[in-house]
Motif scaffolding. Structure first.
Motif, PDB file in Angstrom:
ATOM      1  N   ALA A   1       0.832  -1.209   0.000  1.00  0.00           N
ATOM      2  CA  ALA A   1       0.000   0.000   0.000  1.00  0.00           C
ATOM      3  C   ALA A   1       0.866   1.258   0.000  1.00  0.00           C
ATOM      4  CB  ALA A   1      -0.933  -0.003   1.202  1.00  0.00           C
ATOM      5  N   LEU A   2       1.911   1.272   0.815  1.00  0.00           N
ATOM      6  CA  LEU A   2       2.783   2.443   0.890  1.00  0.00           C
ATOM      7  C   LEU A   2       3.471   2.732  -0.449  1.00  0.00           C
ATOM      8  CD1 LEU A   2       4.363   2.032   4.418  1.00  0.00           C
ATOM      9  CD2 LEU A   2       2.821   3.868   3.652  1.00  0.00           C
ATOM     10  N   ALA A   3       3.711   1.703  -1.229  1.00  0.00           N
ATOM     11  CA  ALA A   3       4.345   1.892  -2.537  1.00  0.00           C
ATOM     12  C   ALA A   3       3.465   2.710  -3.476  1.00  0.00           C
ATOM     13  CB  ALA A   3       4.676   0.540  -3.162  1.00  0.00           C
ATOM     14  N   THR A   4       2.167   2.768  -3.187  1.00  0.00           N
ATOM     15  CA  THR A   4       1.227   3.530  -4.017  1.00  0.00           C
ATOM     16  C   THR A   4       0.872   4.878  -3.397  1.00  0.00           C
ATOM     17  OG1 THR A   4      -0.802   2.650  -3.012  1.00  0.00           O
ATOM     18  CG2 THR A   4       0.206   1.349  -4.786  1.00  0.00           C
ATOM     19  N   LEU A   5       1.479   5.212  -2.260  1.00  0.00           N
ATOM     20  CA  LEU A   5       1.148   6.430  -1.526  1.00  0.00           C
ATOM     21  C   LEU A   5       2.396   7.283  -1.303  1.00  0.00           C
ATOM     22  CD1 LEU A   5      -1.211   4.795   1.122  1.00  0.00           C
ATOM     23  CD2 LEU A   5      -1.917   6.403  -0.673  1.00  0.00           C
ATOM     24  N   PRO A   6       2.790   8.072  -2.291  1.00  0.00           N
ATOM     25  CA  PRO A   6       4.000   8.897  -2.156  1.00  0.00           C
ATOM     26  C   PRO A   6       3.927   9.815  -0.929  1.00  0.00           C
ATOM     27  CG  PRO A   6       3.137   9.018  -4.396  1.00  0.00           C
ATOM     28  CD  PRO A   6       2.123   8.277  -3.568  1.00  0.00           C
ATOM     29  N   GLY A   7       5.006   9.854  -0.183  1.00  0.00           N
ATOM     30  CA  GLY A   7       5.088  10.722   0.980  1.00  0.00           C
ATOM     31  C   GLY A   7       4.590  10.106   2.270  1.00  0.00           C
ATOM     32  N   TRP A   8       3.900   8.975   2.183  1.00  0.00           N
ATOM     33  CA  TRP A   8       3.394   8.303   3.372  1.00  0.00           C
ATOM     34  C   TRP A   8       4.445   7.335   3.891  1.00  0.00           C
ATOM     35  CZ3 TRP A   8      -1.336   9.131   5.743  1.00  0.00           C
ATOM     36  CH2 TRP A   8      -2.217   9.974   5.056  1.00  0.00           C
ATOM     37  N   ALA A   9       4.431   7.090   5.192  1.00  0.00           N
ATOM     38  CA  ALA A   9       5.365   6.151   5.816  1.00  0.00           C
ATOM     39  C   ALA A   9       4.662   5.420   6.947  1.00  0.00           C
ATOM     40  CB  ALA A   9       6.577   6.903   6.366  1.00  0.00           C
ATOM     41  N   LEU A  10       5.234   4.319   7.339  1.00  0.00           N
ATOM     42  CA  LEU A  10       4.761   3.593   8.502  1.00  0.00           C
ATOM     43  C   LEU A  10       5.383   4.244   9.733  1.00  0.00           C
ATOM     44  CD1 LEU A  10       3.085   1.129   9.387  1.00  0.00           C
ATOM     45  CD2 LEU A  10       5.191  -0.219   9.259  1.00  0.00           C
ATOM     46  N   ALA A  11       4.574   4.517  10.741  1.00  0.00           N
ATOM     47  CA  ALA A  11       5.078   5.115  11.977  1.00  0.00           C
ATOM     48  C   ALA A  11       6.146   4.218  12.593  1.00  0.00           C
ATOM     49  CB  ALA A  11       3.925   5.305  12.965  1.00  0.00           C
ATOM     50  N   GLU A  12       7.011   4.822  13.371  1.00  0.00           N
ATOM     51  CA  GLU A  12       8.093   4.064  14.004  1.00  0.00           C
ATOM     52  C   GLU A  12       7.579   2.890  14.821  1.00  0.00           C
ATOM     53  OE1 GLU A  12      10.998   6.312  16.129  1.00  0.00           O
ATOM     54  OE2 GLU A  12      11.186   7.778  14.514  1.00  0.00           O
ATOM     55  N   ASP A  13       6.405   3.047  15.416  1.00  0.00           N
ATOM     56  CA  ASP A  13       5.855   1.952  16.214  1.00  0.00           C
ATOM     57  C   ASP A  13       5.160   0.892  15.357  1.00  0.00           C
ATOM     58  OD1 ASP A  13       3.438   3.145  15.494  1.00  0.00           O
ATOM     59  OD2 ASP A  13       2.899   3.738  17.535  1.00  0.00           O
ATOM     60  N   GLY A  14       5.082   1.125  14.022  1.00  0.00           N
ATOM     61  CA  GLY A  14       4.487   0.159  13.109  1.00  0.00           C
ATOM     62  C   GLY A  14       2.974   0.084  13.185  1.00  0.00           C
ATOM     63  N   ARG A  15       2.353   1.084  13.823  1.00  0.00           N
ATOM     64  CA  ARG A  15       0.919   1.005  14.085  1.00  0.00           C
ATOM     65  C   ARG A  15       0.104   2.093  13.403  1.00  0.00           C
ATOM     66  NH1 ARG A  15      -0.604  -2.168  18.419  1.00  0.00           N
ATOM     67  NH2 ARG A  15      -2.272  -0.714  18.957  1.00  0.00           N
ATOM     68  N   ALA A  16       0.681   2.801  12.428  1.00  0.00           N
ATOM     69  CA  ALA A  16      -0.080   3.860  11.760  1.00  0.00           C
ATOM     70  C   ALA A  16       0.605   4.269  10.467  1.00  0.00           C
ATOM     71  CB  ALA A  16      -0.220   5.076  12.671  1.00  0.00           C
ATOM     72  N   LEU A  17      -0.204   4.754   9.539  1.00  0.00           N
ATOM     73  CA  LEU A  17       0.305   5.405   8.338  1.00  0.00           C
ATOM     74  C   LEU A  17       0.415   6.889   8.659  1.00  0.00           C
ATOM     75  CD1 LEU A  17      -1.934   3.739   5.591  1.00  0.00           C
ATOM     76  CD2 LEU A  17       0.316   3.019   6.419  1.00  0.00           C
ATOM     77  N   CYS A  18       1.532   7.503   8.284  1.00  0.00           N
ATOM     78  CA  CYS A  18       1.783   8.899   8.645  1.00  0.00           C
ATOM     79  C   CYS A  18       2.227   9.704   7.432  1.00  0.00           C
ATOM     80  CB  CYS A  18       2.875   8.983   9.695  1.00  0.00           C
ATOM     81  SG  CYS A  18       2.446   8.174  11.237  1.00  0.00           S
ATOM     82  N   ARG A  19       1.852  10.977   7.470  1.00  0.00           N
ATOM     83  CA  ARG A  19       2.304  11.891   6.424  1.00  0.00           C
ATOM     84  C   ARG A  19       2.133  13.319   6.918  1.00  0.00           C
ATOM     85  NH1 ARG A  19       1.190  13.134   0.255  1.00  0.00           N
ATOM     86  NH2 ARG A  19       2.632  14.884   0.229  1.00  0.00           N
ATOM     87  N   GLU A  20       3.042  14.180   6.493  1.00  0.00           N
ATOM     88  CA  GLU A  20       2.876  15.612   6.700  1.00  0.00           C
ATOM     89  C   GLU A  20       2.651  16.250   5.342  1.00  0.00           C
ATOM     90  OE1 GLU A  20       4.956  18.397   9.598  1.00  0.00           O
ATOM     91  OE2 GLU A  20       5.939  18.872   7.684  1.00  0.00           O
TER      92      GLU A  20
END
Length: 100
Positions: A15-34
């Protein structure tokens, strides 16, 4: 797959490969983006449009706004705070509303 079923690490990476600028949170429990915008009004307009999209998906982001920045963290509380297909769907909508 239920929208409240946690995704596997492999599914999240796909999923992240299709969402430029998004990342998995350090805790692995959320998708994050600014997101960054030209000014406060543009950031607020984005948040307003996202609020309508989130309501339609019955999913609501954890987010904050400071001037031209909107920080987003997506996870599904009904799935124990894990990343689900519902988070990916909202991230895709937000991506589109941000113009890319």
């Amino acid at each position: 797959m239920s929208h409240a079923t946690p995704l596997t690490p492999s599914e999240i990476q796909t999923a992240l490969a299709t969402l430029p600028g998004w990342a998995l949170a350090e805790d692995g429990r959320a998708l994050c983006r600014e997101f960054r915008f030209a000014d406060f009004a543009a950031a607020w307009g984005f948040m307003s449009a996202c609020a309508v999209a989130a309501e339609a998906l019955n999913h609501h982001p954890d987010w904050s706004n400071v001037w031209n920045r909107v920080s987003v963290r997506l996870n599904t509380h009904d799935a124990g705070g894990q990343v689900t297909a519902r988070d990916v769907a909202l991230a895709q909508r937000m991506q589109g509303l941000a113009g890319g």
